[in-house]
Scaffold this active site. Structure first.
Site, PDB file in Angstrom:
ATOM      1  N   GLU A   1       5.217   5.514 -11.421  1.00  0.00           N
ATOM      2  CA  GLU A   1       5.929   6.694 -10.928  1.00  0.00           C
ATOM      3  C   GLU A   1       4.957   7.675 -10.292  1.00  0.00           C
ATOM      4  O   GLU A   1       3.918   7.991 -10.881  1.00  0.00           O
ATOM      5  CB  GLU A   1       6.664   7.380 -12.083  1.00  0.00           C
ATOM      6  CG  GLU A   1       7.536   8.539 -11.618  1.00  0.00           C
ATOM      7  CD  GLU A   1       8.052   9.390 -12.778  1.00  0.00           C
ATOM      8  OE1 GLU A   1       7.220   9.906 -13.569  1.00  0.00           O
ATOM      9  OE2 GLU A   1       9.272   9.540 -12.892  1.00  0.00           O
TER      10      GLU A   1
ATOM     11  N   TYR B   1       9.610  12.140  -4.228  1.00  0.00           N
ATOM     12  CA  TYR B   1       9.505  11.387  -5.481  1.00  0.00           C
ATOM     13  C   TYR B   1       9.546   9.898  -5.172  1.00  0.00           C
ATOM     14  O   TYR B   1      10.333   9.451  -4.340  1.00  0.00           O
ATOM     15  CB  TYR B   1      10.691  11.747  -6.394  1.00  0.00           C
ATOM     16  CG  TYR B   1      10.764  10.908  -7.646  1.00  0.00           C
ATOM     17  CD1 TYR B   1      10.154  11.337  -8.819  1.00  0.00           C
ATOM     18  CD2 TYR B   1      11.432   9.690  -7.651  1.00  0.00           C
ATOM     19  CE1 TYR B   1      10.200  10.565  -9.974  1.00  0.00           C
ATOM     20  CE2 TYR B   1      11.489   8.908  -8.798  1.00  0.00           C
ATOM     21  CZ  TYR B   1      10.878   9.349  -9.956  1.00  0.00           C
ATOM     22  OH  TYR B   1      10.925   8.579 -11.092  1.00  0.00           O
TER      23      TYR B   1
END
Ligand code: GDP
Ligand code: MN
Length: 417
Positions: A226, A138
């Site tokens: 993101e 991530y």
């Protein structure tokens, strides 16, 4: 050149002869318009800046998606619904489909844990070459209030449920604070790549992608970039498999091209209408409309309705500075909503005095012929005068002593759900 924020502030000052300090504070709390790009738009931007994403094209019909063979010449194809919600990997279409077949995706609603219950209609899909994933991490870059600047956030455990990971394994979340003037340092990119678990030659590659992503962050003025998952393939490539770039309205002025991509088709029509008048409307499932100023008060008002056994139908946030035209439009929106059986108005008149608000309310209610009962909780300057204006208006308005009282009376006035 006047920054749009100062321009707005100036306009506010010219329009109302109020305290300068008070107005500038009020301005900070007026509702903001957010822009969330679709995945395909985010990926296009990223690839323009050299970030590695899968080869893809966008299709808005099943026929177009069928050109995948010709246009991508890939071993395997992945179709991804373009909606502004995550969790698509585990989402379900109302065609019954759980995976990806264009004719059962486009035109159907996709429900994920981040969408409303009925899901969101899919108008477009990304048709991309499918790559194998060896490992999912991530990565995000966001504006962090605590350090007044950009923050790199990463975890070696990426994939679908990052929110849960933050709660269950905070030690697996790594952060690098980036100096806005120095920019990202090589050592920071390398350290993040290492923390994400990229080994050998993959480490340099990941660090390079991280620096390029930071460059995107710098160039397009988002509040957040993101990438989840930020992954490696078995062939040894670091690839951004998903992308989410969000903006607040401070970016609108320097980033006109990006804001021009904003198609509001996913918004409810009522939200677009509200945005035109600088109002923020959030639709909910119940039958009590909440008419408030400020997001914090909106939350508190919703909570207190729940505590009294009711359910909010929505909240409509006027923002910090209350203007008469806004009050009128706000009532117009709320009274047009068939779900609404009562209105709970909860306004703190700290800057704008309550008597002015009360006059705005009675005027709007008369013109719009208010049919549903309305509970009013006003607090602040001139509240007594405001209450007498409301109680002598002859309108179905109940003035209340506090928020608790207002919530209880609103709940008493609607059918139980
Ligand atoms: P989200 O669930 O809405 O965030 O959608 P994502 O784009 O993140 O996809 C969800 C999951 O699907 C990812 O975490 C991957 O595991 C998987 N996925 C997405 N694209 C690909 C692909 O091209 N190949 C493989 N093997 N998996 C993919
Ligand atoms: Mn994702």
């Amino acid at each position: 050149v006047l920054h749009p924020r100062s321009a707005k502030l100036l306009r506010a000052l010219v329009l109302s002869p109020m305290l300068l300090v008070a107005q500038s504070q009020a301005f900070q709390f007026t509702s903001r318009r957010w822009l969330n790009l679709q995945e395909y738009q985010s990926k296009k931007l990223m690839s323009d800046y050299g970030v590695r994403v899968q080869r893809f094209f966008v299709a808005d019909s099943a026929n177009e998606a069928l050109q995948a063979d010709k246009r991508l010449n890939a071993k395997e194809i992945v179709l991804k619904a373009q909606i502004l919600a995550g969790g698509r990997g585990k989402g379900v279409f109302n065609s019954g489909l759980k995976g990806g077949l264009a004719e059962q995706m486009i035109g159907y609603n996709l429900a994920t844990k981040q969408t409303p219950k009925g899901g969101v209609k899919v108008n477009k899909v990304i048709v991309a070459e499918a790559l194998d994933i060896a490992r999912e991490t991530y990565l995000a870059i966001l504006m962090d209030r605590s350090c007044n600047g950009p923050m790199l956030v990463g975890s070696p455990q990426g994939g679908v449920d990052i929110e849960e990971l933050v709660a269950s394994n905070p030690e697996l979340i790594f952060k690098e604070q980036i100096g806005i003037f120095e920019g990202i340092k090589d050592s920071q990119a390398q350290r993040m790549a290492e923390n994400l678990g990229f080994l050998g030659p993959l480490k340099n590659q990941a660090a390079d992608q991280i620096k390029k992503l930071y460059n995107v962050f710098l160039k397009v003025d988002p509040s957040q970039v993101e990438v989840n998952p930020f992954s490696e393939t078995p062939e040894g490539q670091v690839v951004c498999f998903d992308a989410k770039i969000n903006f607040d309205d401070n970016a609108e002025f320097p980033q006109k091209n990006i804001f021009a991509m904003d198609n509001k088709s996913e918004n409810e029509p009522i939200e677009n209408e509200a945005a035109r008048y600088d109002l923020k409307h959030i639709g909910l499932d119940g039958n009590i409309a909440c008419f408030v100023n400020g997001a914090g008060l909106a939350m508190a008002t919703c909570d207190i309705i729940f505590l009294n056994g009711g359910k909010p139908a929505n909240f409509l946030d006027l923002g910090g500075s209350v203007k008469e035209a806004q009050v009128y439009q706000a009532f117009k929106l709320l009274t047009a909503d068939p779900k609404v059986e009562a209105i709970l108005l909860s306004i703190f008149g700290g800057i704008v005095n309550c008597a002015i608000i009360a006059n705005g309310i009675t005027k709007a209610c008369r013109e719009l012929e208010l049919k549903v009962p309305m509970m009013v909780r006003l607090e602040g300057t001139n509240v007594q005068e405001a209450q007498s204006i409301l109680s002598s208006s002859g309108l179905p308005i109940t003035s209340t002593i506090d928020l608790e009282d207002a919530a209880r009376k609103a709940v008493d006035n609607v059918s139980k759900k």
